[in-house]
Design a protein around this motif. Structure first.
Motif, PDB file in Angstrom:
ATOM      1  N   ARG A  87       0.852  -1.194   0.000  1.00 23.70           N
ATOM      2  CA  ARG A  87       0.000   0.000   0.000  1.00 23.70           C
ATOM      3  C   ARG A  87       0.883   1.238   0.000  1.00 23.70           C
ATOM      4  NH1 ARG A  87      -3.820  -2.575   4.210  1.00 23.70           N
ATOM      5  NH2 ARG A  87      -5.171  -3.729   2.813  1.00 23.70           N
ATOM      6  N   SER A  88       0.752   2.019  -1.040  1.00 27.41           N
ATOM      7  CA  SER A  88       1.575   3.209  -1.212  1.00 27.41           C
ATOM      8  C   SER A  88       0.811   4.457  -0.792  1.00 27.41           C
ATOM      9  CB  SER A  88       2.000   3.344  -2.682  1.00 27.41           C
ATOM     10  OG  SER A  88       2.579   4.611  -2.908  1.00 27.41           O
ATOM     11  N   VAL A  89       1.339   5.139   0.225  1.00 23.75           N
ATOM     12  CA  VAL A  89       0.739   6.392   0.658  1.00 23.75           C
ATOM     13  C   VAL A  89       0.886   7.443  -0.435  1.00 23.75           C
ATOM     14  CG1 VAL A  89       0.877   8.253   2.374  1.00 23.75           C
ATOM     15  CG2 VAL A  89       1.081   5.866   3.097  1.00 23.75           C
ATOM     16  N   MET A  90       2.011   7.436  -1.138  1.00 26.26           N
ATOM     17  CA  MET A  90       2.212   8.394  -2.231  1.00 26.26           C
ATOM     18  C   MET A  90       1.172   8.172  -3.332  1.00 26.26           C
ATOM     19  SD  MET A  90       5.403   9.414  -4.772  1.00 26.26           S
ATOM     20  CE  MET A  90       6.590   8.657  -3.773  1.00 26.26           C
ATOM     21  N   ALA A  91       0.923   6.918  -3.684  1.00 29.84           N
ATOM     22  CA  ALA A  91      -0.105   6.642  -4.696  1.00 29.84           C
ATOM     23  C   ALA A  91      -1.462   7.138  -4.221  1.00 29.84           C
ATOM     24  CB  ALA A  91      -0.163   5.142  -5.001  1.00 29.84           C
ATOM     25  N   TYR A  92      -1.758   6.930  -2.951  1.00 29.11           N
ATOM     26  CA  TYR A  92      -3.039   7.375  -2.406  1.00 29.11           C
ATOM     27  C   TYR A  92      -3.169   8.898  -2.479  1.00 29.11           C
ATOM     28  CZ  TYR A  92      -7.146   7.772   0.486  1.00 29.11           C
ATOM     29  OH  TYR A  92      -8.405   8.063   0.927  1.00 29.11           O
ATOM     30  N   GLU A  93      -2.085   9.598  -2.156  1.00 28.17           N
ATOM     31  CA  GLU A  93      -2.119  11.062  -2.199  1.00 28.17           C
ATOM     32  C   GLU A  93      -2.338  11.585  -3.611  1.00 28.17           C
ATOM     33  OE1 GLU A  93       1.563  12.215  -0.354  1.00 28.17           O
ATOM     34  OE2 GLU A  93       0.814  11.776   1.662  1.00 28.17           O
ATOM     35  N   HIS A  94      -1.815  10.879  -4.608  1.00 23.17           N
ATOM     36  CA  HIS A  94      -1.933  11.328  -6.000  1.00 23.17           C
ATOM     37  C   HIS A  94      -3.204  10.841  -6.691  1.00 23.17           C
ATOM     38  CE1 HIS A  94       1.979  13.261  -6.407  1.00 23.17           C
ATOM     39  NE2 HIS A  94       2.476  12.282  -5.677  1.00 23.17           N
ATOM     40  N   THR A  95      -3.705   9.668  -6.287  1.00 23.54           N
ATOM     41  CA  THR A  95      -4.801   9.057  -7.043  1.00 23.54           C
ATOM     42  C   THR A  95      -6.056   8.742  -6.231  1.00 23.54           C
ATOM     43  OG1 THR A  95      -4.089   6.777  -6.630  1.00 23.54           O
ATOM     44  CG2 THR A  95      -3.102   7.911  -8.536  1.00 23.54           C
ATOM     45  N   TYR A  98      -4.571   3.075  -3.014  1.00 23.42           N
ATOM     46  CA  TYR A  98      -3.274   2.678  -2.469  1.00 23.42           C
ATOM     47  C   TYR A  98      -2.378   1.909  -3.425  1.00 23.42           C
ATOM     48  CZ  TYR A  98      -4.593   4.309   2.144  1.00 23.42           C
ATOM     49  OH  TYR A  98      -4.954   5.097   3.210  1.00 23.42           O
ATOM     50  N   GLY A  99      -2.888   1.528  -4.560  1.00 22.63           N
ATOM     51  CA  GLY A  99      -2.075   0.794  -5.523  1.00 22.63           C
ATOM     52  C   GLY A  99      -2.796   0.659  -6.845  1.00 22.63           C
ATOM     53  N   VAL A 100      -2.386   1.428  -7.820  1.00 22.10           N
ATOM     54  CA  VAL A 100      -3.080   1.463  -9.099  1.00 22.10           C
ATOM     55  C   VAL A 100      -2.919   0.160  -9.870  1.00 22.10           C
ATOM     56  CG1 VAL A 100      -3.145   2.577 -11.374  1.00 22.10           C
ATOM     57  CG2 VAL A 100      -3.004   3.969  -9.300  1.00 22.10           C
ATOM     58  N   ALA A 101      -1.692  -0.323 -10.049  1.00 21.96           N
ATOM     59  CA  ALA A 101      -1.456  -1.484 -10.912  1.00 21.96           C
ATOM     60  C   ALA A 101      -2.204  -2.724 -10.422  1.00 21.96           C
ATOM     61  CB  ALA A 101       0.042  -1.769 -11.023  1.00 21.96           C
ATOM     62  N   GLU A 102      -2.022  -3.075  -9.154  1.00 18.54           N
ATOM     63  CA  GLU A 102      -2.674  -4.284  -8.636  1.00 18.54           C
ATOM     64  C   GLU A 102      -4.185  -4.119  -8.583  1.00 18.54           C
ATOM     65  OE1 GLU A 102       0.876  -6.136  -5.866  1.00 18.54           O
ATOM     66  OE2 GLU A 102      -0.787  -5.136  -4.870  1.00 18.54           O
ATOM     67  N   SER A 103      -4.664  -2.984  -8.078  1.00 20.74           N
ATOM     68  CA  SER A 103      -6.109  -2.757  -7.978  1.00 20.74           C
ATOM     69  C   SER A 103      -6.779  -2.798  -9.346  1.00 20.74           C
ATOM     70  CB  SER A 103      -6.396  -1.406  -7.324  1.00 20.74           C
ATOM     71  OG  SER A 103      -5.927  -1.358  -6.008  1.00 20.74           O
ATOM     72  N   ALA A 104      -6.171  -2.127 -10.314  1.00 18.50           N
ATOM     73  CA  ALA A 104      -6.769  -2.083 -11.654  1.00 18.50           C
ATOM     74  C   ALA A 104      -6.764  -3.466 -12.303  1.00 18.50           C
ATOM     75  CB  ALA A 104      -6.029  -1.070 -12.521  1.00 18.50           C
ATOM     76  N   ALA A 105      -5.674  -4.210 -12.139  1.00  8.86           N
ATOM     77  CA  ALA A 105      -5.610  -5.567 -12.697  1.00  8.86           C
ATOM     78  C   ALA A 105      -6.708  -6.437 -12.090  1.00  8.86           C
ATOM     79  CB  ALA A 105      -4.232  -6.182 -12.456  1.00  8.86           C
ATOM     80  N   LEU A 106      -6.872  -6.368 -10.791  1.00  2.22           N
ATOM     81  CA  LEU A 106      -7.903  -7.174 -10.118  1.00  2.22           C
ATOM     82  C   LEU A 106      -9.306  -6.734 -10.529  1.00  2.22           C
ATOM     83  CD1 LEU A 106      -6.264  -7.388  -6.594  1.00  2.22           C
ATOM     84  CD2 LEU A 106      -6.735  -9.335  -8.108  1.00  2.22           C
TER      85      LEU A 106
END
Length: 137
Positions: A87-95, A98-106
């Motif tokens: 879980r990336s806090v930076m990804a969460y702050e930008h998007t 918490y995780g674009v690649a894994e969440s989108a794939a799933l």
């Protein structure tokens, strides 16, 4: 991993920085496929967050692979947070997720498949992009 006798249908989840070159995404994809012994022909679709819907490198890679690009809002990706390997806090702050690649794939694997989605390859990273592979059931 997958049983030796099966050929999974793959969904590639991608996250990237704005302006990331398509060559960077292609290299990350090819390295991941090679490492995990998958073939490009197994890829059914690419997935990302809706903020990247018009990202030139994602559109170019989808066109090169001749597969659709499915995009999801952060609200649509939120239910997959418990399945993320990181879980990336930076990804969460930008998007907002918490995780674009894994969440989108799933998310796209669940949409395309008839069984619950399975993350086959967790987040792979390079300086400008992340990638994950999920099985579309």
């Amino acid at each position: 991993m997958i049983d030796a006798g099966t050929t999974p249908t793959l969904v590639v989840g991608l996250g990237c920085q704005r302006g990331c070159p398509v060559e960077t995404l292609r290299a990350l994809l090819d390295r991941t496929l090679s490492t995990h012994r998958f073939e490009r022909a197994q890829i059914r679709a690419l997935a990302s967050i809706d903020l990247k819907r018009e990202e030139p490198a994602l559109l170019a890679l989808a066109a090169e692979l001749e597969v659709p690009l499915g995009c999801f809002s952060s609200q649509q990706l939120a239910p997959y947070a418990s399945q993320l390997s990181h879980r990336s806090v930076m990804a969460y702050e930008h998007t907002g997720c918490y995780g674009v690649a894994e969440s989108a794939a799933l998310a796209l694997a669940e949409h395309l498949g008839q069984r619950p989605p399975k993350l086959l390859v967790p987040r792979q990273k390079c300086p400008q992009a992340t990638l994950a592979l999920a099985c579309a059931g």
